[in-house]
Design an enzyme around this catalytic site. Structure first.
Site, PDB file in Angstrom:
ATOM      1  CE1 TYR A 128      -4.307  -1.138   0.354  1.00  0.00           C
ATOM      2  CE2 TYR A 128      -3.728  -2.062   2.477  1.00  0.00           C
ATOM      3  CZ  TYR A 128      -4.632  -1.916   1.442  1.00  0.00           C
ATOM      4  OH  TYR A 128      -5.844  -2.526   1.523  1.00  0.00           O
ATOM      5  CD  GLU A 166      -7.212  -3.050   9.193  1.00  0.00           C
ATOM      6  OE1 GLU A 166      -8.233  -2.935   8.497  1.00  0.00           O
ATOM      7  OE2 GLU A 166      -6.308  -3.844   8.919  1.00  0.00           O
ATOM      8  CG  ASN A 217      -8.370  -1.339  -0.447  1.00  0.00           C
ATOM      9  OD1 ASN A 217      -8.076  -2.408  -0.966  1.00  0.00           O
ATOM     10  ND2 ASN A 217      -8.580  -1.211   0.843  1.00  0.00           N
ATOM     11  CD  GLU A 218     -11.558  -4.502   1.478  1.00  0.00           C
ATOM     12  OE1 GLU A 218     -11.850  -3.741   2.408  1.00  0.00           O
ATOM     13  OE2 GLU A 218     -11.173  -5.667   1.657  1.00  0.00           O
ATOM     14  CD  GLU A 263      -7.201  -6.768   1.725  1.00  0.00           C
ATOM     15  OE1 GLU A 263      -7.992  -7.020   2.653  1.00  0.00           O
ATOM     16  OE2 GLU A 263      -6.853  -5.619   1.419  1.00  0.00           O
ATOM     17  CE1 TYR A 280      -4.730  -7.373   9.984  1.00  0.00           C
ATOM     18  CE2 TYR A 280      -4.403  -9.580   9.125  1.00  0.00           C
ATOM     19  CZ  TYR A 280      -5.145  -8.412   9.199  1.00  0.00           C
ATOM     20  OH  TYR A 280      -6.305  -8.297   8.475  1.00  0.00           O
TER      21      TYR A 280
END
Ligand SMILES: *[C@@H]1O[C@H](CO)[C@@H](O)[C@H](O)[C@H]1NC(C)=O
Ligand SMILES: *[C@@H]1O[C@H](CO)[C@@H](O)[C@H](O)[C@H]1NC(C)=O
Ligand SMILES: *[C@@H]1O[C@H](CO)[C@@H](O)[C@H](O)[C@H]1NC(C)=O
Ligand SMILES: *[C@@H]1O[C@H](CO)[C@@H](O)[C@H](O)[C@H]1NC(C)=O
Ligand SMILES: *[C@@H]1O[C@H](CO)[C@@H](O)[C@H](O)[C@H]1NC(C)=O
Ligand SMILES: *[C@@H]1O[C@H](CO)[C@@H](O)[C@H](O)[C@H]1NC(C)=O
Length: 635
Positions: free
Chosen positions: A80, A126, A184-185, A265, A332
């Site tokens: 990203y 996030e 994105n999404e 993802e 994560y």
């Protein structure tokens, strides 16, 4: 495993039966719609990729993490680009130091990794405001992620800077970027504005050319796929271990009847918010589902492969039923830990990949060494009300009603709102935020004495006593802007009036606080701890600074900072903002301290801003392992 291998042969036969024309020069990357795969240099290609965010890893560790990903058998990484990390001030771009995107691409290329680039402009991740710069909010009614004129103008200027830098790094131009994601999404966003997506498609094509593979990624529902996809952008899908793979890829097929299957993802783990249980995703599930997808010939990106850290103020937040801010660690539960160490999950994934492609020979680089430096004594520097000359050198802005962070053009961190009590309050009198306008936490003191706090969505009233004319200081903390959903216009500070008893509070002095600037400039000057100062008889309450020094000892190894019995705040080490701590709420109990931040020759300066209550023993502990799950209910 025999059955798996047979299937693999069957699937790959389809791809390998292709006999396309070889592109002159040998460098090409495209989609083979006939044989349902990618083509690299004219040959069928399947990627096994992992997400890594350069903005969450100190630059001196970039190469280390990339080599470990390569040695796992990955042939690509997914990256990203956070717009707000590069354009903190509108029109001022930074691509140096830890923001040196091209150096990161170069290191990946040297390591032998291809890149799937995700330049946004919105990234979610996030990350603070999903990567959008908070200065966009200076236009009060801006509709982010839509064809809104102000928004489109800002992102067009940004992409006109970013995409030309990226262009030489495209695989077809001699670099390693094989494909580029648009937005994105987008399908998860309420606006569903095709004009916006068309505008982005035009810009990406204009700056990157006609030949690069552009794609979109969306969640596994028809609605998301409908609003997020656009002709000319290859539609991919994302999902984790609890999804029916066949159904998910069938959904991708409904939107993309031919072409490679892609899970952009595949969730190896999950994030934590403050107050959550620490999230973990089972190793066996991850490796089983990964194996199944690769068997189908699908291209898979593991999100995350290396999560890293939300240093400073970069964490994002969610707002579903209430505001929930993401913790500092972005470990994560990924195959490489926050500190870049190979985990059992990594080894299991490598064993799966081995069945599908040859993995590089040679050993996996070991974990970086960790050191338990032990306790460091701290000393109180002062309370925040007494330090305003240092922390707010330009002084306050006066305003009848409170101004937001955005109106003050201080986008991150902390600001102090000051006024005086309009009347005597001999009895407990409620201080109320009637419109839930505290974004996100307000620490209230009268004449420097801490009274308590207000918290967005949860604590909207507290009691005050005092005399007419007493000074009321309200330190407001921005806990990170919402990064997902319809509430990303997440203004910070006091967004509406506070009411004390029957009075609307007015005549504010608003102090922007440049804590990071002061600390980077050498404040607070180190004072050797006085023997009496490190133990308090009464715990200290209210926002205050503490400092201490870790003596150099020839080792600059990674370590983990534990603030046991401290409540909530922010820590800096040698001028670098490590992020927020909040052991009382958890789950995160330790902060990652990258070894290269430590000096082997000079005293290491540690500064703590404790917002609520410091422990009786003013000390912190540097230990050799992380603790991401808590709070410890023992003792
Ligand atoms: C760019 O960011 C780096 C940190 O990575 C910082 O050291 C440098 O001062 C910044 N440059 C500008 C011009 O702001
Ligand atoms: C990427 O690496 C290859 C060798 O592995 C090299 O030939 C190529 O020039 C590099 N590309 C760039 C843009 O540096
Ligand atoms: C996944 O969905 C397919 C099609 O709906 C079904 O046949 C299959 O049994 C499901 N698999 C699992 C593991 O539930
Ligand atoms: C806060 O700091 C100031 C300046 O050092 C001091 O005068 C004041 O007493 C302190 N307030 C409290 C409550 O400790
Ligand atoms: C405030 O004080 C009143 C009266 O003493 C009490 O009833 C109330 O519970 C207090 N509210 C809070 C939030 O502490
Ligand atoms: C810590 O601060 C002292 C002065 O307060 C300074 O001399 C020293 O260089 C600093 N240490 C580091 C590692 O920068």
């Amino acid at each position: 495993m025999a059955a798996v291998s047979l299937l693999l042969v069957a699937v790959n036969l389809a791809c390998f039966s292709f006999s396309g024309t070889l592109v002159s020069g040998g460098r090409s990357f495209s989609i083979d719609y006939k044989n349902n795969c990618f083509l690299k240099d004219g040959k069928p290609f399947q990627y096994i990729s992992g997400s890594i965010h350069y903005s969450r890893i100190p630059p001196y560790y970039w190469k280390d993490r990339l080599v470990k990903m390569y040695m796992t058998g990955l042939n690509a990484i997914q990256v990203y680009v956070p717009w707000n990390f590069h354009e903190a001030v509108q029109g001022v771009h930074n691509f140096t130091g830890d923001r040196d995107l091209e150096r990161f691409l170069d290191l990946a290329n040297q390591t032998g990794l291809l890149v799937i680039l995700r330049p946004g402009p919105y990234i979610c991740a996030e990350w603070e405001m999903g990567g959008l710069p908070a200065w966009l909010l200076q236009k009060p009614n801006i509709i982010l992620r839509s064809a809104d004129t102000d928004y489109v103008q800002a992102l067009s200027s940004w992409l006109a800077v970013l995409l030309p830098k990226v262009k030489p790094w495209l695989y077809i131009n001699g670099g390693n970027i094989i494909s580029v994601q648009v937005e994105n999404e987008y399908g998860s966003y309420y606006a569903c504005d095709y004009n916006y997506m068309r505008h982005l498609r035009t810009l990406f094509r204009f700056f990157l050319g006609e030949d690069v593979v552009l794609f979109t990624t969306d969640g596994n529902t028809d609605k998301e796929m409908t609003c997020g996809t656009l002709e000319g952008l290859y539609a991919t899908i994302d999902f984790g271990t609890d999804t029916n793979i066949t159904e998910a890829f069938n959904r991708q097929r409904r939107f993309e009847p031919r072409g490679p299957l892609v899970n952009s993802e595949f969730y190896t783990g999950w994030l934590d918010h403050w107050g959550d249980q620490h999230a973990v995703v089972d190793v066996q599930k991850v490796s089983r589902v990964l194996g199944e997808m690769l068997t189908m010939g699908a291209n898979v990106n593991m999100y995350m492969f290396e999560g890293g850290t939300n240093f400073g103020y970069w964490n994002g937040a969610d707002h579903d039923t209430r505001f929930r801010s993401v913790v500092t660690s972005y470990d994560y539960d990924a195959p490489l830990s926050e500190a870049g160490d190979p985990t059992e999950k990594l080894l299991a994934i490598r064993d799966v990949i081995k069945q599908f492609r040859e993995i590089p020979s040679g050993p996996m680089p070991p974990a970086t060494p960790k050191f338990a430096y032990g306790f460091v004594k701290l000393k109180k520097v002062g309370n925040i009300s007494g330090l305003l000359d240092t922390l707010s050198p330009l002084g306050p802005v006066k305003s009848q009603y409170p101004l937001t962070f955005e109106e003050m053009k201080q986008y991150y961190g902390y600001m102090l709102y000051q006024t005086t009590l309009p009347r005597d309050l001999s009895e407990s009198t409620p201080l109320i935020s009637p419109l839930n306008g505290v974004h996100d936490r307000a620490y209230v003191s009268i004449n420097g004495v801490f009274q308590g706090l207000l918290e967005r969505d949860t604590v909207l009233v507290m009691n005050i006593t005092g005399q007419q004319g007493d000074t009321m200081d309200i330190l407001v903390e921005n806990m990170g802007r919402v990064n997902f959903g319809s509430k990303i216009n997440d203004y910070k500070g006091l967004l509406s009036n506070l009411i004390l008893g029957k009075d609307v509070l007015t005549d504010w002095k608003i102090y922007p606080l440049d804590i990071d600037g002061a600390i980077a400039g050498g404040w607070p000057v180190s004072v050797s701890p006085q023997s009496s100062a490190s133990t308090q008889t009464e715990p200290i309450v209210g926002p205050s600074f503490y400092m201490g020094t870790l003596q150099p000892n020839n080792l600059a190894w990674d370590t983990f900072l534990k603030l046991k019995e401290w409540t909530k705040g922010q820590v800096w080490i040698n001028g670098v903002n490590l992020g927020r701590y909040w052991p009382a709420r958890g789950p995160q109990q330790t902060l990652y301290v990258p070894g290269p931040l430590l000096s082997t020759t000079l005293p290491n300066n540690i500064t703590v801003l404790e917002l609520e209550k410091a422990p009786a023993h003013l000390r912190i502990l540097l230990m050799d392992r992380p603790q991401l799950s808590g709070p410890d209910k023992k003792s």
